[in-house]
Scaffold this active site. Structure first.
Site, PDB file in Angstrom:
ATOM      1  N   HIS A   1      10.262 -23.218   9.611  1.00 47.17           N
ATOM      2  CA  HIS A   1       9.220 -23.782  10.469  1.00 47.17           C
ATOM      3  C   HIS A   1       7.806 -23.584   9.925  1.00 47.17           C
ATOM      4  O   HIS A   1       6.927 -24.406  10.205  1.00 47.17           O
ATOM      5  CB  HIS A   1       9.286 -23.148  11.869  1.00 47.17           C
ATOM      6  CG  HIS A   1      10.493 -23.580  12.644  1.00 47.17           C
ATOM      7  ND1 HIS A   1      10.661 -23.302  13.988  1.00 47.17           N
ATOM      8  CD2 HIS A   1      11.610 -24.261  12.266  1.00 47.17           C
ATOM      9  CE1 HIS A   1      11.824 -23.792  14.413  1.00 47.17           C
ATOM     10  NE2 HIS A   1      12.422 -24.377  13.367  1.00 47.17           N
TER      11      HIS A   1
ATOM     12  N   THR B   1       3.271  -0.801   8.506  1.00 46.08           N
ATOM     13  CA  THR B   1       3.823  -1.635   9.580  1.00 46.08           C
ATOM     14  C   THR B   1       3.942  -3.107   9.175  1.00 46.08           C
ATOM     15  O   THR B   1       4.580  -3.878   9.891  1.00 46.08           O
ATOM     16  CB  THR B   1       2.893  -1.607  10.804  1.00 46.08           C
ATOM     17  OG1 THR B   1       1.594  -2.057  10.370  1.00 46.08           O
ATOM     18  CG2 THR B   1       2.785  -0.200  11.393  1.00 46.08           C
TER      19      THR B   1
ATOM     20  N   HIS C   1       7.077 -29.839  11.526  1.00 46.86           N
ATOM     21  CA  HIS C   1       6.487 -28.584  11.044  1.00 46.86           C
ATOM     22  C   HIS C   1       5.454 -28.845   9.952  1.00 46.86           C
ATOM     23  O   HIS C   1       4.468 -28.122   9.845  1.00 46.86           O
ATOM     24  CB  HIS C   1       7.581 -27.644  10.549  1.00 46.86           C
ATOM     25  CG  HIS C   1       8.628 -27.382  11.585  1.00 46.86           C
ATOM     26  ND1 HIS C   1       8.347 -26.761  12.776  1.00 46.86           N
ATOM     27  CD2 HIS C   1       9.954 -27.695  11.622  1.00 46.86           C
ATOM     28  CE1 HIS C   1       9.450 -26.685  13.507  1.00 46.86           C
ATOM     29  NE2 HIS C   1      10.436 -27.250  12.831  1.00 46.86           N
TER      30      HIS C   1
ATOM     31  N   CYS D   1       3.060  -2.998   3.942  1.00 42.33           N
ATOM     32  CA  CYS D   1       2.285  -1.792   4.201  1.00 42.33           C
ATOM     33  C   CYS D   1       3.119  -1.004   5.218  1.00 42.33           C
ATOM     34  O   CYS D   1       4.300  -1.324   5.419  1.00 42.33           O
ATOM     35  CB  CYS D   1       0.869  -2.102   4.686  1.00 42.33           C
ATOM     36  SG  CYS D   1       0.753  -2.996   6.251  1.00 42.33           S
TER      37      CYS D   1
ATOM     38  N   ASP E   1       0.861  -1.178   0.000  1.00 48.93           N
ATOM     39  CA  ASP E   1       0.000   0.000   0.000  1.00 48.93           C
ATOM     40  C   ASP E   1       0.903   1.236   0.000  1.00 48.93           C
ATOM     41  O   ASP E   1       2.134   1.138  -0.156  1.00 48.93           O
ATOM     42  CB  ASP E   1      -1.011  -0.041   1.175  1.00 48.93           C
ATOM     43  CG  ASP E   1      -0.420   0.330   2.525  1.00 48.93           C
ATOM     44  OD1 ASP E   1       0.819   0.510   2.629  1.00 48.93           O
ATOM     45  OD2 ASP E   1      -1.187   0.441   3.499  1.00 48.93           O
TER      46      ASP E   1
HETATM   47  C1  RB5 Z   1      -1.589   3.292   6.261  1.00 50.90           C
HETATM   48  O1  RB5 Z   1      -1.541   4.554   6.799  1.00 50.90           O
HETATM   49  C2  RB5 Z   1      -1.257   2.246   7.290  1.00 50.90           C
HETATM   50  O2  RB5 Z   1      -2.294   2.142   8.207  1.00 50.90           O
HETATM   51  C3  RB5 Z   1      -0.991   0.924   6.633  1.00 50.90           C
HETATM   52  O3  RB5 Z   1       0.054   1.056   5.733  1.00 50.90           O
HETATM   53  C4  RB5 Z   1      -0.609  -0.226   7.530  1.00 50.90           C
HETATM   54  O4  RB5 Z   1       0.449   0.112   8.365  1.00 50.90           O
HETATM   55  C5  RB5 Z   1      -1.720  -0.867   8.234  1.00 50.90           C
HETATM   56  O5  RB5 Z   1      -1.549  -1.834   8.986  1.00 50.90           O
END
Ligand code: RB5
Length: 156
Positions: free
Chosen positions: A99, A68, A134, A66, A8
């Site tokens: 694993h 995080t 596993h 994304c 994203d």
């Molecule tokens: C986008 O702002 C952010 O929320 C997305 O990239 C991600 O980290 C969501 O888990």
């Protein structure tokens, strides 16, 4: 090996960095499913695009990102057959293959730097699944894909 990439807006720069890095590796073909800029998009859509392509056989493995890594990993693991592992270092990347036989590596564009991400991806690509005990655990997960055992109505 054919690698699918998707992200994203929170990770498009890391995704582009890894696409360039992958293109320099031998025996690797890259398919970039976007996105390519900072315009806000919804991470479930990005994860779904990659998971559907992977499950359709359009690639051997996927890398999802994304901000995080949390959102796309939660979304990706809703697709039966996807084993998406959110990793933060070489150790978790290696163990996710040994694993968990992870077929999708997940990273955060705002939490993981490009050089660490390169090393994680290199280790992840070269590490085989160990099988044995596993494999039994993965078979247990796959059983859920075909039953109402998880999330389904229970009489107990
Ligand atoms: C986008 O702002 C952010 O929320 C997305 O990239 C991600 O980290 C969501 O888990």
């Amino acid at each position: 090996m054919r690698i699918l990439l998707a992200c994203d807006h929170g990770a498009w720069e890391l995704k582009n960095h890894l696409r360039q890095w992958l293109k320099r590796q031998t025996g690797v073909e890259v398919v970039d499913l976007g996105v390519d800029g900072p315009e806000s998009v919804d991470y479930p859509d990005c994860a779904a695009k990659l998971c559907r392509a992977l499950l359709a056989g359009e690639g051997d493995r996927g890398v999802l990102m994304c901000g995080t890594g949390l959102g796309v990993s939660i979304a990706a693991n809703r697709f039966p057959g996807i084993r998406a592992a959110l990793c933060h270092d070489e150790t978790t990347a290696r163990l996710s293959r040994q694993h968990n036989d992870a077929n999708v590596l997940v990273m955060g564009g705002r939490t993981t730097g490009p050089l660490v991400a390169e090393r994680m991806l290199a280790v992840w690509l070269e590490t085989p699944f160990e099988g044995g005990r596993h494999a039994r655990r993965i078979a247990l997960l796959e059983r859920w894909d075909e039953s109402a055992e998880v999330g389904g109505a229970s009489s107990d």
